[in-house]
Design a protein around this motif. Sequence first.
Motif, PDB file in Angstrom:
ATOM      1  N   PRO A  41      55.641 -64.631 -12.183  1.00 34.24           N
ATOM      2  CA  PRO A  41      56.541 -65.948 -12.092  1.00 34.24           C
ATOM      3  C   PRO A  41      57.077 -66.275 -10.793  1.00 34.24           C
ATOM      4  O   PRO A  41      57.437 -65.596  -9.861  1.00 34.24           O
ATOM      5  CB  PRO A  41      57.776 -65.442 -12.855  1.00 34.24           C
ATOM      6  CG  PRO A  41      57.199 -64.247 -13.781  1.00 34.24           C
ATOM      7  CD  PRO A  41      56.248 -63.430 -12.805  1.00 34.24           C
ATOM      8  N   ALA A  42      57.239 -67.605 -10.559  1.00 28.67           N
ATOM      9  CA  ALA A  42      57.610 -68.571  -9.289  1.00 28.67           C
ATOM     10  C   ALA A  42      56.780 -67.941  -8.296  1.00 28.67           C
ATOM     11  O   ALA A  42      57.316 -68.103  -6.968  1.00 28.67           O
ATOM     12  CB  ALA A  42      58.860 -68.069  -8.883  1.00 28.67           C
ATOM     13  N   THR A  43      55.436 -67.691  -8.178  1.00 32.69           N
ATOM     14  CA  THR A  43      54.530 -67.627  -7.303  1.00 32.69           C
ATOM     15  C   THR A  43      53.322 -68.608  -7.441  1.00 32.69           C
ATOM     16  O   THR A  43      52.728 -68.930  -8.718  1.00 32.69           O
ATOM     17  CB  THR A  43      54.019 -66.158  -6.883  1.00 32.69           C
ATOM     18  OG1 THR A  43      53.323 -65.732  -8.047  1.00 32.69           O
ATOM     19  CG2 THR A  43      55.177 -65.311  -6.809  1.00 32.69           C
ATOM     20  N   PRO A 158      62.268 -64.776   1.241  1.00 35.10           N
ATOM     21  CA  PRO A 158      61.532 -64.188   2.343  1.00 35.10           C
ATOM     22  C   PRO A 158      59.942 -63.819   1.793  1.00 35.10           C
ATOM     23  O   PRO A 158      59.782 -63.596   0.925  1.00 35.10           O
ATOM     24  CB  PRO A 158      62.343 -62.704   2.387  1.00 35.10           C
ATOM     25  CG  PRO A 158      63.508 -63.097   1.618  1.00 35.10           C
ATOM     26  CD  PRO A 158      63.369 -63.994   0.663  1.00 35.10           C
ATOM     27  N   PRO A 159      59.031 -64.268   2.889  1.00 33.81           N
ATOM     28  CA  PRO A 159      57.638 -64.130   2.629  1.00 33.81           C
ATOM     29  C   PRO A 159      57.311 -62.617   2.123  1.00 33.81           C
ATOM     30  O   PRO A 159      57.978 -61.790   2.755  1.00 33.81           O
ATOM     31  CB  PRO A 159      56.964 -64.822   3.542  1.00 33.81           C
ATOM     32  CG  PRO A 159      57.997 -64.774   4.901  1.00 33.81           C
ATOM     33  CD  PRO A 159      59.183 -64.830   4.207  1.00 33.81           C
ATOM     34  N   PRO A 160      56.416 -62.359   1.326  1.00 32.01           N
ATOM     35  CA  PRO A 160      56.016 -61.070   1.246  1.00 32.01           C
ATOM     36  C   PRO A 160      55.215 -60.547   2.336  1.00 32.01           C
ATOM     37  O   PRO A 160      54.681 -61.226   3.205  1.00 32.01           O
ATOM     38  CB  PRO A 160      54.979 -60.969  -0.002  1.00 32.01           C
ATOM     39  CG  PRO A 160      54.468 -62.516   0.004  1.00 32.01           C
ATOM     40  CD  PRO A 160      55.672 -63.321   0.478  1.00 32.01           C
ATOM     41  N   HIS A 255      47.181 -58.112   3.091  1.00 33.37           N
ATOM     42  CA  HIS A 255      48.459 -58.513   3.260  1.00 33.37           C
ATOM     43  C   HIS A 255      49.011 -59.163   2.138  1.00 33.37           C
ATOM     44  O   HIS A 255      48.106 -60.026   1.390  1.00 33.37           O
ATOM     45  CB  HIS A 255      48.562 -59.365   4.342  1.00 33.37           C
ATOM     46  CG  HIS A 255      49.859 -59.807   4.821  1.00 33.37           C
ATOM     47  ND1 HIS A 255      50.934 -60.688   4.219  1.00 33.37           N
ATOM     48  CD2 HIS A 255      51.030 -59.230   5.746  1.00 33.37           C
ATOM     49  CE1 HIS A 255      52.008 -60.617   4.704  1.00 33.37           C
ATOM     50  NE2 HIS A 255      52.124 -59.628   5.467  1.00 33.37           N
ATOM     51  N   PRO A 256      49.987 -59.007   1.334  1.00 31.58           N
ATOM     52  CA  PRO A 256      50.320 -59.378   0.108  1.00 31.58           C
ATOM     53  C   PRO A 256      50.775 -61.044   0.189  1.00 31.58           C
ATOM     54  O   PRO A 256      50.798 -61.701  -0.562  1.00 31.58           O
ATOM     55  CB  PRO A 256      51.580 -58.744  -0.331  1.00 31.58           C
ATOM     56  CG  PRO A 256      52.127 -58.038   0.952  1.00 31.58           C
ATOM     57  CD  PRO A 256      51.035 -57.772   1.758  1.00 31.58           C
ATOM     58  N   GLY A 257      51.053 -61.583   1.475  1.00 30.40           N
ATOM     59  CA  GLY A 257      51.297 -62.728   1.621  1.00 30.40           C
ATOM     60  C   GLY A 257      50.110 -63.635   1.929  1.00 30.40           C
ATOM     61  O   GLY A 257      49.934 -64.720   1.549  1.00 30.40           O
ATOM     62  N   THR A 258      49.432 -63.116   2.889  1.00 32.32           N
ATOM     63  CA  THR A 258      48.289 -63.877   3.293  1.00 32.32           C
ATOM     64  C   THR A 258      46.868 -63.429   2.705  1.00 32.32           C
ATOM     65  O   THR A 258      46.218 -64.273   3.100  1.00 32.32           O
ATOM     66  CB  THR A 258      48.223 -63.767   4.997  1.00 32.32           C
ATOM     67  OG1 THR A 258      47.845 -62.581   5.296  1.00 32.32           O
ATOM     68  CG2 THR A 258      49.466 -64.286   5.447  1.00 32.32           C
ATOM     69  N   GLY A 259      46.654 -62.255   2.382  1.00 34.02           N
ATOM     70  CA  GLY A 259      45.535 -61.749   1.901  1.00 34.02           C
ATOM     71  C   GLY A 259      44.587 -61.136   3.014  1.00 34.02           C
ATOM     72  O   GLY A 259      43.389 -60.579   2.915  1.00 34.02           O
TER      73      GLY A 259
END
Length: 346
Positions: A41-43, A158-160, A255-259
Amino acid sequence: MDVFACAGCGTELTAPMSRVALPVHTHHGGWEELHPPLMEPATYAVEPRPIGPPWRLWEDVGAEAAARQGVYAPVYSVSFGARNQIVIAPGDSRSMTLILEKCEGYCRGVDGRDGPNLACTGCGRAVATRIDDCGSWQAVWLEPDAVVRRPSGLPAQPPPGWADLERAEHRVPPVEPDGSWSRRWEAAVGVALAHLVVATGNRPVTLPAGPVADLLGHAVARYLPPGPDTRSVGLAGPGLPEPRPRPDVLLVPRHPGTGEPWQPSDGGATVVPLDSGVWAYLAGPGETSPMPATGVLPPGVLRDDYPLPPHPWYPLPAHHRAFLDTLVRLPAIRSPRLRRFHDACR
């Protein structure tokens, strides 16, 4: 945080969301099984490659045109769908309604075979595709040309980052509560194996003892040949001491934010990226006992006063379609050695 709105009339189509990396299992599920939502949710995440209809046969497209679509070895058909589609959880969609004449599917839901099947309630414009058929992770895919991204006005989360991998809840266990292998693990192993085949030139490998060998050994043995001239594989990433001497190939998290795959400080290693949740489990499985052993029991010993956790009766398999789908999208597959391997796998 962001919201997406209709490019035609401005109606907000989503809840406020934060961007994260596209899950590696996005397009790979278990056939004839109903799946949970792909996204938390919310992503939201963005798929940079073309996906969905229209499809064209490989024989009609040719190698050069297929390569421009990101496919470097023969497949049955090549997607000429939109790039940069945005995927969200169905529960985060707003102000959209089904286009009933475009709700075809296989047997248990809709699969988007006819293109966008959701319309904006404000103006009727086709803006997204709802997918919930068997074998597919439940998702809503927003058409990049039909929506616009706007700030939500809410404080940004906060970004992952790499620190998220240390949280216990980030680890993805390989076995589901019903005792079956995790479909996310199967897809993640298939994707990682394709990268491992390319990184080693389809040569034999040795895996580090412990969870990596125990969980991945069967799948690696199925796809990579035995014999001499082996390449060593090690687990590396944030929070782990770098193995010495350095293995030929490092299994690292995305990376969980950028891959993007993790890289050692000197940046000189050959890396194979893994789903961050799968990597986090391999790096630190955590407590396996529902009643942690204390006192005189040695480390790793399970108590005998509760049932053992469920475990599949067969080794963890790699998702074959995920393996091939990843392999044909790696440019190195065009080398003669890897092309022969790909043709044999098909």
